[in-house]
Write a protein that holds these residues in place. Structure first.
Motif: not given
Length: 442
Positions: A233, A235, A240, A242, A245, A279-283
């Motif tokens: 993870l 920013q 992206t 998905y 959690k 959850m949505v995060s940049k990786g």
RNA sequence: CCGGGUUUAGCGAAGUUUGGUAUCGCGCUUGGUUUGGGACCAAGAGACCGUGGGUUCAAGUCCCGCAACCCGGACCA
């Protein structure tokens, strides 16, 4: 080197004995200038900290500070590979094209592959990956089912002629990669290895202070769900993610089954989990494992004889970790406005010792005592440079060694030195003996 | 691969519009003064202005070609 420098060096050597890691002799060309067209933190910081230097687009020199981190990362990887019984080898960086013609990939691979001609007109290529070579080594020596399963791995340089290299070593053309290849007699055995490697990768990344997110990846023509990417993870990540959690709290056993995909594979209409759990995060992708069956063993005629004397083409898988990319990924995950904050297991040094007043005898004496005591069990970078204080403190924060011991004449006249934690910024004033005690206990 | 941009000292930039033989900051060298967050004074060294060709008495500057590099996008560990 001036006469004074030489004298000082000899003096320090005499006092400290043997090998000493003096910043004045350590090749880490730091800079306060921020290159204007460099966009992401890890790229900027690696340049500013004197870790890398560009040789050509997407190709970098690796300087000592970065080399030390690479070595830490490689050591962790090798230890974890040993635990799952993988055998370390070196394939070659320059390969004959024949193997790729045999596997059928020579024409498929496209312009990403750097093709080379030798003096006799022979066709070669610079390895973008090594499935063919792993298969070749296997078929030369392993003739019986009793030789299965086998895992071969290496950590070596690769080259992929990316159209558009960017973000420093994050997406370079030349990169250091750990690549492993497994050979199994049955699908079930291949699956077992796959799971073993999966868990080993989770451990490997965790040991580096990272939180890996395994996401289901496209396994191509083979199908099934036997392909995972390992994402960190951050920013600034290019992917992206998905994911459910639950992933953040799941046990290693459950991890593989928890829903997690990249944006290309995410479809809200078919998502198995509700929005509220998502959850949505940049990786940043730092590892990739996949099963590909007999894709190489069959065309390359790599087989063993089974119990009945029949030909058995092994079920294969391959397992990659982007070692040079990991450095950038770690920096993306751990930095602040002052510089890098290395997790202890991969830090280039354990502690940096800053002598703020190199011409003060007491400071020199205190530093020498501390260095001598700590260097028995810790990797210490001793900043003996004769330059302004701000510059030394700034460099220490930039380089990001987890602990700083700051020795200055004002504090020392009160009988104390400072111990600063790079991550928290917390500063403790301790006596020389106390600060030594802190590190010897750890 | 498409689109945009850059290239002048080790690094970062000015100079290009209007052609006249290159300027500044950082860094580096020497000497001195300093010393708790990138200090100051003085004296120095360092550039065939990316490259090939053209125009001109004269090209960093104008014209044509080429290359390298960067940024955004499409693609990848």
């Amino acid at each position: 080197m001036s006469i004074n420098d030489l004298k000082r060096l000899l003096y320090l050597r005499e006092i400290l004995g043997g090998e000493i890691m003096l910043f004045s002799k350590f090749f880490a060309p730091t800079s306060k200038d921020i290159p204007s067209d460099v966009k992401i933190a890890s790229h900027q910081l690696m340049l500013r900290a004197g870790m890398i230097s560009q040789a050509a687009s997407g190709i970098y020199y690796w300087l000592p500070l970065a080399v030390r981190v690479l070595e830490k990362i490689m050591k962790i990887i090798c230890e974890e590979q040993d635990k799952i019984g993988a055998n370390k080898v070196y394939f070659t960086t320059v390969q004959p094209a024949e193997l790729w013609i045999e596997s059928g990939r020579y024409d498929d691979y496209g312009k990403e592959m750097l093709r080379i001609t030798d003096r006799k007109g022979g066709k070669f290529l610079y390895s973008p990956t090594n499935e063919e070579q792993a298969t070749d080594v296997f078929r030369k020596y392993i003739k019986s089912y009793k030789g299965l399963p086998t895992i071969l791995y290496q950590i070596h340089w690769k080259f992929r002629d990316e159209i558009r290299p960017r973000f420093g070593v994050m997406r370079g053309r030349e990169f250091l990669m750990k690549d492993g290849y497994s050979f199994a007699s049955t699908f079930e055995e291949a699956e077992k290895i796959y799971h073993k490697v999966f868990k080993s990768y989770i451990r490997t990344f965790r040991r580096m202070g990272l939180t890996p997110i395994p996401v289901q990846a496209d396994s191509g023509a083979i199908g099934g769900n036997m392909s995972h990417e390992f994402q960190i993870l951050a920013q600034t990540g290019e992917s992206t993610l998905y994911y459910d959690k639950k992933l953040l709290t799941a046990s290693d056993e459950e991890l593989m089954k928890v829903f997690a995909v990249t944006d290309e594979k995410y479809d809200p209409n078919t998502s198995p989990i509700p929005q509220s759990e998502l959850m949505v995060s940049k990786g940043i992708e730092v590892g990739h494992i996949f099963y590909f069956g007999k894709k190489y063993s069959e065309p390359m005629n790599a087989f063993v004889l089974d119990k009945n004397g029949q030909k058995l083409y092994p079920e294969m898988g391959s397992y990659g970790i982007g070692v040079s990319r990991l450095i950038a990924a770690i920096i993306e995950a751990f930095h602040d406005e002052r510089g890098i904050i290395w997790p202890e297991p991969v830090a280039p040094f354990d502690v940096t010792l800053l002598n703020l007043h190199t011409s003060n005898k007491d400071c020199v004496g205190a530093c020498n005592k501390i260095y001598r005591a700590l260097s028995e069990s810790k990797e210490v970078l001793y900043d003996d440079r004769d330059m302004s204080i701000g510059e030394k403190l700034g460099d220490a924060d930039l380089i990001g060694i987890p602990w700083q011991i700051i020795v200055g004449e004002k504090n020392l006249s009160q009988g104390v030195v400072e111990l600063k934690n790079r991550k928290t910024g917390e500063i403790a004033k301790l006596s020389v003996d106390e600060v030594i005690g802190r590190f010897l206990k750890k």
